[in-house]
Design an enzyme around this catalytic site. Structure first.
Site, PDB file in Angstrom:
ATOM      1  N   ASP A 105       0.809  -1.224   0.000  1.00 57.03           N
ATOM      2  CA  ASP A 105       0.000   0.000   0.000  1.00 57.03           C
ATOM      3  C   ASP A 105       0.842   1.274   0.000  1.00 57.03           C
ATOM      4  O   ASP A 105       0.317   2.351  -0.259  1.00 57.03           O
ATOM      5  CB  ASP A 105      -0.924   0.034   1.224  1.00 57.03           C
ATOM      6  CG  ASP A 105      -1.998  -1.034   1.168  1.00 57.03           C
ATOM      7  OD1 ASP A 105      -2.332  -1.463   0.050  1.00 57.03           O
ATOM      8  OD2 ASP A 105      -2.495  -1.443   2.234  1.00 57.03           O
ATOM      9  N   GLY A 514      23.560  -1.139 -23.637  1.00 61.99           N
ATOM     10  CA  GLY A 514      24.078  -0.120 -22.747  1.00 61.99           C
ATOM     11  C   GLY A 514      25.278   0.629 -23.284  1.00 61.99           C
ATOM     12  O   GLY A 514      25.791   1.527 -22.619  1.00 61.99           O
ATOM     13  N   HIS A 601      17.465  -5.799 -29.117  1.00 65.67           N
ATOM     14  CA  HIS A 601      16.527  -4.676 -29.078  1.00 65.67           C
ATOM     15  C   HIS A 601      15.229  -4.960 -28.321  1.00 65.67           C
ATOM     16  O   HIS A 601      14.399  -4.053 -28.185  1.00 65.67           O
ATOM     17  CB  HIS A 601      16.210  -4.209 -30.503  1.00 65.67           C
ATOM     18  CG  HIS A 601      17.324  -3.398 -31.089  1.00 65.67           C
ATOM     19  ND1 HIS A 601      18.482  -3.973 -31.558  1.00 65.67           N
ATOM     20  CD2 HIS A 601      17.472  -2.057 -31.245  1.00 65.67           C
ATOM     21  CE1 HIS A 601      19.294  -3.023 -32.005  1.00 65.67           C
ATOM     22  NE2 HIS A 601      18.710  -1.856 -31.825  1.00 65.67           N
TER      23      HIS A 601
END
Length: 724
Positions: A105, A514, A601
């Site tokens: 929550d 990266g 990709h």
């Protein structure tokens, strides 16, 4: 510095990949009695335990604090009853407690995110995305009920992430006459040919008289007033299930380490603390201060002080609410200010999930500020070719959940198109630029800034919002799209490891994207429980490769007979993925076999994660507000135009530790390795030893960056965090 033994407490073997709790959890009635706590104290003393890490909500943490306060009295009582001797009372005189908040929550004050919240948001958004497909097909209205009996965080953030038409939360009930307002809003959206309506209701939603607003009540209202085909979906405990997200795995690991550090540093005078997240930084806060503030929120709601309840929830919650209100309700044109400024928005570089959410926020906030917003198609190349069009509020509806770049994006830099871009800016009277993209966007702004001496058209406010899966932009801890890519890597690694559960004795070599930045490889390895991660930032040689093979050989003798190795695509020009695969295959012959996977990709594709949707939305909204401020500051009434030529008028908005900060791109040049397109210093490298320790390598962990005990009131009031 300390070794692996303490840190291994942060996680139990490979079980952290599972959802729920492996060691079990319960609401213990007996612990609420002194007799129950007396037995608990006896159990701890018998096992020589005086350091306790409690993972739970405010009830568990309050009970733990009471247990600590009673500790000396409990030991004396146990001694009187003959269950322990006087020496044990003296030896175990103090109990140290550190709390970690585990609650989907996100209802605990003092932290931006609790463990489990991001995973719950993933479950909700998966359902919302699926429902939107059927709702569009049948032109339906869906009312979704999500968890949150006392806190509306899940409802609010999921509404922000999917662009819901209306949201009901307990902290901010609707005003009198909300029934009419909601029905008008739904009708207007249908009139704009929107084929679906999404309404999200927190299970604890109330009206301004503290009377409950249920999902069935909302459905009946829509059917009776508007006659729309309406369905109710109650998500229930689906939100608690499933595998943890990459964010939660890394958050829990970081918080686990910080909890161990806090226990190791604790003294008898140290108050019980809770480990919290502020932006991108772990902090320690007095446990009872956080508990009391959490209880104050409920008290404020019970007394009808709802604005106070929102404020007490913290800056992250308040910012989410303000951003949702800003983006979800379009004011009538007559009520909007007229600034007479034109702002262009474009995407630059490779696509990243969350770019569309950022564009949507920019367009709607810009229109709310009174600007005309122009969308540039296909980056700087499209800009030079005049692919520019004015974009409206309704044009960006439904963009938050779509991956890729709807505007189109290219890596082309502006240098060879400067004259043409200047012409287009003059023709369309562009007064400011917002560039959403990666390293190319950063280089592009540097080039435009340098061209100001020759072209006055570039003497306008320009801001960059970082968006790249590589997370290699200087000036920001996070980039839009990196979290989605990280979840793709983590999910793929989970499936690959599962495929090896039957075959055994198998090692997988996985190549990630990266460029030269090892963020995805390192953090993916941490989230997936990999045995090694090869990155450019930490050079390695054949001896380290051999040591990794030997480590995996020993691992195959244990019950976990599988291995996972991640490699950043540009970590080493000679030690390629094929080379490492062949080396492992040869050296592991007879002990394990190898497989390799190049993820490619797929890391750029897919629907954006909840984090990327909300981070993109909030950071873009803040960037547009900065543009409005700069336009007012740099407008020259005499000349009748905007003229901005200082360094602070070309900025990058990035997440730095706790805050979102505007930084002149000229000042970031000294922090940048332009050859390898990475920042010279990267925060996540400090987590690299953690990944190795959890893979059971013998190494040490730098504790110099560990958190210090603060008071809740001392946290930066203006901090806008990257946490969702």
């Amino acid at each position: 510095m300390f070794g692996e033994e303490a840190l291994l407490l942060a996680r139990l073997s490979e079980n952290y990949l599972q959802g729920g709790t492996v060691i079990g959890s319960a609401r213990c009635k007996s612990f609420r009695t002194r007799e129950g706590r007396l037995q608990a104290a006896c159990n701890l003393v018998q096992r020589g335990i005086t350091n306790l890490c409690v993972i739970g909500g405010d009830g568990s943490l309050t009970g733990a604090n009471l247990f600590r306060e009673e500790w000396s009295g409990l030991l004396e009582e146990l001694a009187q009853k003959g269950k322990i001797d006087a020496e044990a009372v003296k030896k175990y005189a103090y109990l140290n407690i550190v709390g970690m908040v585990g609650s989907i929550d996100n209802d605990f004050c003092g932290t931006d995110m609790t463990i489990g919240t991001d995973s719950a948001l993933h479950r909700i958004i998966e359902v919302v995305d699926a429902i939107m497909t059927t709702a569009q097909s049948h032109q339906r209205t869906f009312v979704l009920e999500v968890m949150g009996r006392h806190c509306g965080y899940l409802a609010l953030v999921s509404a922000l992430a999917c662009g819901a038409d209306w949201v009901f939360i307990p902290e901010y009930p609707p005003e009198e006459g909300w029934e009419d307002s909601m029905c008008v809003k739904l009708s207007e959206n249908r009139a704009r040919k929107k084929r679906l309506n999404i309404i999200i209701v927190a299970e604890g939603a109330i009206d301004c008289h503290n009377k409950p607003i249920t999902s069935e009540k909302v459905k009946d209202l829509v059917v009776q007033r508007l006659g729309f085909d309406t369905r109710v979906t109650i998500l229930g405990h689906v939100q608690r299930g499933g595998t943890p997200s990459a964010f939660d795995r890394i958050l829990a690991s970081r918080m686990g380490v910080e909890a161990v550090l806090a226990l190791l540093e604790a003294t008898p005078d140290t108050p019980a603390c809770v480990v919290s997240l502020s932006g991108n930084q772990a902090v320690r806060l007095p446990l009872m201060e956080c508990v009391q503030m959490t209880q104050e929120v409920q008290k404020a709601m019970d007394e009808g002080r709802f604005l106070e309840a929102v404020r007490l929830r913290g800056r992250s919650f308040e910012n989410n609410l303000n951003t949702y209100k800003l983006l979800s309700h379009k004011k009538p044109d007559a009520e909007l200010p007229k600034s007479n400024f034109n702002v262009a928005v474009l995407n630059v570089g490779a696509p990243a999930a969350g770019m569309n959410a950022a564009v949507r926020a920019a367009v709607r906030v810009g229109m709310t500020e009174g600007h005309k917003i122009f969308a540039v198609i296909d980056g700087f190349e499209g800009f030079a070719r005049g692919k520019i069009k004015e974009i409206s509020w309704g044009d960006v509806g439904g963009w938050t959940g779509q991956g890729g770049s709807i505007l189109g994006t290219k890596r082309t830099l502006p240098a060879k198109y400067l004259e043409k871009i200047a012409d287009q800016m003059r023709t369309n009277n562009i007064n400011a630029l917002m560039v959403i993209g990666g390293f190319e966007a950063y280089l592009g702004l540097l080039e435009l800034s340098a061209a100001r001496e020759k072209y006055d058209e570039f003497c306008v406010p320009m801001v960059m919002v970082p968006a790249t899966v590589s997370n290699n932009v200087p000036g920001s801890d996070f980039s839009i799209g990196a979290d989605t890519a990280l979840n793709t890597i983590t999910d793929t690694c989970d499936r690959i490891k599962q495929s090896a559960s039957g075959t055994k004795r198998r090692v997988f070599i996985i190549e990630t994207m990266g460029g030269y930045c090892g963020y995805l490889a390192n953090m993916g390895a941490l989230a997936a429980g990999a045995d090694a991660a090869y990155i450019f930032e930490e050079q390695f040689d054949i001896r380290e490769l051999q040591a990794n093979v030997e480590h995996l050989t020993e691992k195959m003798k244990t019950s976990i007979q599988r291995g996972l190795v991640l490699r950043n695509e540009n970590c080493n020009e000679n030690y390629t993925t094929d080379f490492i695969y062949q080396l492992y295959s040869e050296e592991g012959k007879g002990v394990f076999d190898c497989r390799k996977n190049v993820l490619g990709h797929m890391q750029q594709g897919g629907a954006p994660s909840p984090f990327d949707r909300n981070f993109g939305t909030k950071i873009s909204a803040k960037a547009m507000q900065w543009i409005s401020k700069k336009l007012k500051e740099t407008y020259r009434k005499g000349a009748g135009k905007v003229f901005a030529n200082t360094d602070d008028s070309v900025c990058l908005l990035g997440m730095r530790r706790r805050n979102l900060v505007f930084q002149p791109v000229a000042e970031l040049k000294s922090e940048t390795d332009f050859v390898h397109r990475i920042p010279k210093e990267q925060w996540w490298l400090k987590l690299r030893p953690l990944m190795k320790i959890l893979a059971k390598y013998k190494t040490s962990y730098d504790v110099s960056d560990s958190g210090q005990l603060e008071h809740v009131a001392m946290l930066p009031k203006e901090a806008e965090t990257g946490a969702i």
